[in-house]
Design a protein around this motif. Structure first.
Motif, PDB file in Angstrom:
ATOM      1  N   PRO A  52       0.631  -1.345  -0.230  1.00 54.52           N
ATOM      2  CA  PRO A  52      -0.046   0.385  -0.158  1.00 54.52           C
ATOM      3  C   PRO A  52       1.026   1.387  -0.226  1.00 54.52           C
ATOM      4  O   PRO A  52       1.801   1.288   0.334  1.00 54.52           O
ATOM      5  N   GLU A  53       0.530   2.307  -0.537  1.00 54.34           N
ATOM      6  CA  GLU A  53       1.061   3.529  -0.229  1.00 54.34           C
ATOM      7  C   GLU A  53       1.445   3.893  -0.815  1.00 54.34           C
ATOM      8  O   GLU A  53       2.201   4.715  -0.907  1.00 54.34           O
ATOM      9  N   ARG A 123       8.238   5.084   2.766  1.00 54.90           N
ATOM     10  CA  ARG A 123       6.868   4.018   2.694  1.00 54.90           C
ATOM     11  C   ARG A 123       7.556   2.326   3.234  1.00 54.90           C
ATOM     12  O   ARG A 123       6.407   1.918   4.249  1.00 54.90           O
ATOM     13  N   ARG A 126       7.912   1.816   6.929  1.00 56.32           N
ATOM     14  CA  ARG A 126       7.242   1.839   7.708  1.00 56.32           C
ATOM     15  C   ARG A 126       5.809   0.428   7.754  1.00 56.32           C
ATOM     16  O   ARG A 126       5.397   0.534   8.658  1.00 56.32           O
ATOM     17  N   GLY A 127       7.055  -0.700   7.093  1.00 54.95           N
ATOM     18  CA  GLY A 127       6.454  -1.672   7.063  1.00 54.95           C
ATOM     19  C   GLY A 127       7.029  -2.621   8.244  1.00 54.95           C
ATOM     20  O   GLY A 127       6.095  -3.594   8.913  1.00 54.95           O
ATOM     21  N   ALA A 128       8.498  -1.816   8.776  1.00 49.46           N
ATOM     22  CA  ALA A 128       8.653  -2.632   9.808  1.00 49.46           C
ATOM     23  C   ALA A 128       8.630  -2.211  11.266  1.00 49.46           C
ATOM     24  O   ALA A 128       7.360  -1.606  11.138  1.00 49.46           O
ATOM     25  N   ILE A 130       7.663   0.504  12.759  1.00 49.24           N
ATOM     26  CA  ILE A 130       8.180   1.486  13.154  1.00 49.24           C
ATOM     27  C   ILE A 130       8.166   2.422  14.876  1.00 49.24           C
ATOM     28  O   ILE A 130       8.093   3.447  15.152  1.00 49.24           O
ATOM     29  N   VAL A 243       8.086  -8.475  14.449  1.00 47.11           N
ATOM     30  CA  VAL A 243       8.473  -7.571  12.964  1.00 47.11           C
ATOM     31  C   VAL A 243      10.032  -7.289  13.360  1.00 47.11           C
ATOM     32  O   VAL A 243      10.688  -7.123  12.320  1.00 47.11           O
ATOM     33  N   TYR A 374       6.926 -11.882   6.895  1.00 42.74           N
ATOM     34  CA  TYR A 374       5.940 -12.777   6.025  1.00 42.74           C
ATOM     35  C   TYR A 374       6.562 -13.752   4.847  1.00 42.74           C
ATOM     36  O   TYR A 374       7.240 -13.586   4.192  1.00 42.74           O
TER      37      TYR A 374
ATOM     38  N   GLN B  20      -3.203   2.480  20.662  1.00 40.50           N
ATOM     39  CA  GLN B  20      -2.701   1.590  19.490  1.00 40.50           C
ATOM     40  C   GLN B  20      -3.804   0.670  18.628  1.00 40.50           C
ATOM     41  O   GLN B  20      -4.459   0.306  19.733  1.00 40.50           O
ATOM     42  N   TYR B  54      -4.209   5.448   7.604  1.00 41.98           N
ATOM     43  CA  TYR B  54      -5.072   6.100   8.697  1.00 41.98           C
ATOM     44  C   TYR B  54      -3.871   5.689   9.167  1.00 41.98           C
ATOM     45  O   TYR B  54      -4.111   6.867  10.780  1.00 41.98           O
ATOM     46  N   ASP B  55      -3.606   5.361   9.488  1.00 41.16           N
ATOM     47  CA  ASP B  55      -2.357   4.463  10.540  1.00 41.16           C
ATOM     48  C   ASP B  55      -0.931   4.656   9.644  1.00 41.16           C
ATOM     49  O   ASP B  55      -0.458   4.348   8.605  1.00 41.16           O
ATOM     50  N   PRO B  56      -0.326   5.330  10.592  1.00 40.87           N
ATOM     51  CA  PRO B  56       1.371   5.139   9.904  1.00 40.87           C
ATOM     52  C   PRO B  56       1.736   3.492   9.873  1.00 40.87           C
ATOM     53  O   PRO B  56       2.486   3.702   8.759  1.00 40.87           O
ATOM     54  N   GLN B  57       1.397   2.963  10.589  1.00 43.88           N
ATOM     55  CA  GLN B  57       1.263   1.154  10.531  1.00 43.88           C
ATOM     56  C   GLN B  57       1.212   0.638   9.302  1.00 43.88           C
ATOM     57  O   GLN B  57       0.053   1.243   8.941  1.00 43.88           O
ATOM     58  N   ARG B  58       2.432   1.264   8.904  1.00 39.43           N
ATOM     59  CA  ARG B  58       1.363   0.079   6.823  1.00 39.43           C
ATOM     60  C   ARG B  58       1.768  -1.388   7.214  1.00 39.43           C
ATOM     61  O   ARG B  58       2.484  -2.545   7.850  1.00 39.43           O
ATOM     62  N   PRO B  60      -0.166  -3.932   8.735  1.00 39.31           N
ATOM     63  CA  PRO B  60      -0.429  -3.616   9.934  1.00 39.31           C
ATOM     64  C   PRO B  60      -0.526  -5.768  11.024  1.00 39.31           C
ATOM     65  O   PRO B  60      -0.679  -5.587  10.956  1.00 39.31           O
ATOM     66  N   GLY B  63       2.150  -6.852  12.685  1.00 36.16           N
ATOM     67  CA  GLY B  63       1.916  -6.459  13.978  1.00 36.16           C
ATOM     68  C   GLY B  63       0.643  -6.780  15.168  1.00 36.16           C
ATOM     69  O   GLY B  63       1.275  -6.614  16.559  1.00 36.16           O
TER      70      GLY B  63
END
Lengths: 382, 382
Positions: A52-53, A123, A126-128, A130, A243, A374, B20, B54-58, B60, B63
């Motif tokens: 995403p993003e 980006r 932010r998958g790790a 954060i 993570v 994953y 969170q 919406y959330d900074p976590q990509r 999610p 996590g």
């Protein structure tokens, strides 16, 4: 319930396609639909996959499904970062295997050129984790560099061995017209390239790319109507790891991949030695070496030796990434898994052309998301 | 293969939770696990659902799965904006029905307070047609306002009838401690509230919220071990509409919902009149009126009359949103579908307390994503 892949395709992978995501998707879809006895109206649903993003379009599944002419049939978005499109296969296997649908299309895509590399990196981070890791510099190369160091320390793996993964990739890339990079690279060139995150250098890393991939899945009776040479999904394994790298039991391999492969082998009722051809997630050279071990192609710690002995070349014991892998094809995140499936699909149908592994009957795809967070391992048979 | 829901839960919905996303998820998960004969180790996988960005976590899902203690078991992210968590049910039904898994957890969440309303609105708009519509002001309220105008024009539906949807919502909200708003609202109050997008006024609109929901799915034999009162998934229908409103055949209803409900009724082998209790996606008052019609609770154009006659109150022919619906509960996007399932689950087990519909045997959930772009309709039986 037996589920088959009846068609696959991919767009050209490039550094900057100049195309919209729906156009990339269509390129892959058109190729997947080329040789199938299937009209659009027989497709029941779609699953759209990406990380995403990257693209301004939010919730892209509806727009892409519409562009392919598949509305009002259901669609949704499935994601596990870089392993998103094999997650699509897992979800699609479920929808067909449970009887909800007969035929469905899975599209993976990414347009990395939408953003600058700095933005793209932000980006990815932010998958790790954060909270405690990515803000302190744990980029993707850094995460794999830590694994490389641990592997060197514990098993004596060398930078030359890692470089040899890239040499193999370069050799086969020249036979893949869809790859971003199509040229041979020598060991010295890898070793002397710019340090990205020590010990990983420029040529140890794959590159961001634009691209899309497409797979058509069908249940057994439909599959046999659609094509004379379906490729069967024989095993699916999937697992995760925590993570945070700091919370992991070890850094010399990916526990997620190890567990996913065990599940996949068990479901397919085969052992690693039954694999005739494999696609593994070589986002970095060390990742391919760890994959050999996590998949049981060699003992733990012997991955460096396996590439040194050229056992993963065509003609070796386990031909791996003979389409050039991510290192040469480029890594359009959400499209990568589907591109791996595309290669294995062609191999098992004997359509591999100049990279055909003679008599390949069993193929494996190993697709990783995040820094080993994953893992999907899928085994295909003809 | 029969698939059941064996446990559900939701967090408190609020305008600003201060939590969170993983903490919200845990609140819902803890409630879902409360009365089940199930230990964590018997859970095979999870699916995590929300609207993205919406959330900074990509990405999610990893996590959240880790926070619930479910790693290294597989997880992925499933999304169809506001209908994400029922999309999770569809994907989960597949994974169980195909034999890949026996028991899995579906978590839906959203923390809307992470962003300002302007930022949240910008995200929402990018779920619509980002080329020709959202840049020109097609916000969510505007999209539904267009539908309201068309409905008024074609069927003579009135603003008073729409207001009565909110009156019903307010009445039942007082019995729902998890709702954001818990107070009665009068017709005049709705009519005199601030115009948001004419003819929709403040009280015609649901509010952004923080929240999470959780559902535990299991295959038949496991379900019976886990609980004495499983609730069965009897029908699942899903469909899409083209993203652009300008390209739609009509604006007086949602084609996606109409088609999804037909599929769901057919799979369950029932008709609308068999539904004892329903949860519909009342993001705006007009949306509930269209839902009555799209689901076949009344003839096309008769939705306004149905609420006027109080046929969708408890004791009426089709009790709808007797937990207050989105209009009072708030709309934590990815959690909403799971919250609807949570209500129906309790109804079919006779655990509805003060809002229990006597002898409810068949329940329906209608969950919409975007401006009618995605629709999921699920029918449950006890």
């Amino acid at each position: 319930m037996n589920v088959a892949i009846v068609g696959t395709g991919q767009s050209k992978f490039s550094r900057d396609s100049g195309l919209q995501i729906r156009e990339l998707a269509f390129e892959a879809y058109r190729e997947a639909m080329k040789d199938v006895n299937l009209s659009k109206k027989d497709i029941d649903a779609s699953i759209v996959c990406s990380a995403p993003e990257y693209d301004p379009q939010r919730s892209p599944s509806s727009g892409i499904s519409e562009y392919l002419g598949l509305d009002p049939r259901p669609t949704f978005y499935a994601e596990s970062i870089c392993s998103s499109s094999t997650t699509g296969v897992r979800a699609g296997y479920g929808l067909i295997g449970s009887g909800l649908h007969d035929v469905l299309v899975i599209v993976g895509f990414q347009k990395m050129s939408e953003l600058s590399s700095t933005e793209a990196q932000e980006r990815m981070e932010r998958g790790a984790d954060i909270m405690w890791e990515s803000p302190f510099g744990l980029t993707m190369p850094a995460g794999y560099a830590i694994h490389a160091r641990a592997h060197m320390e514990e098993f004596g793996t060398t930078e030359e061995q890692m470089a040899k993964v890239k040499v193999k990739s370069g050799k086969y890339s020249k036979l893949n017209p869809d790859a971003v990079f199509q040229r041979e690279v020598m060991v010295d060139e890898v070793l002397n390239s710019q340090v990205i995150s020590s010990p990983l250098k420029f040529f140890d890393c794959c590159a961001n790319a634009d691209g899309a991939s497409c797979m058509i899945l069908a249940k057994e009776d439909k599959a046999k109507e659609i094509t004379d040479t379906p490729v069967w999904v024989e095993g699916i394994g999937s697992a995760t790891n925590v993570v945070s790298l700091s919370a992991r039991e070890k850094l010399t391999g990916l526990k997620s991949a190890e567990k996913a492969s065990q599940t996949a082998y068990e479901m397919a009722g085969i052992s690693p030695e039954d694999v005739d051809v494999a696609e593994v997630h070589d986002c970095f050279t060390i990742a391919e070496i760890m994959a050999y071990e996590d998949l049981g192609f060699c003992e733990k710690g012997e991955g460096g030796k396996l590439i040194e002995e050229e056992q993963t070349y065509m003609g070796g014991k386990y031909p791996v990434n003979i389409d050039g892998g991510l290192l040469s094809k480029g890594h359009p995140v959400g499209a990568t898994g589907g591109s791996q499936v595309n290669t294995i699909f062609k191999q098992l149908r004997g359509e591999g052309g100049r990279i055909q592994v003679e008599g390949a009957e069993t193929g494996l795809v190993h697709n990783i998301g995040g820094i080993g967070t994953y893992a999907n391992v899928i085994i295909f048979g003809r």
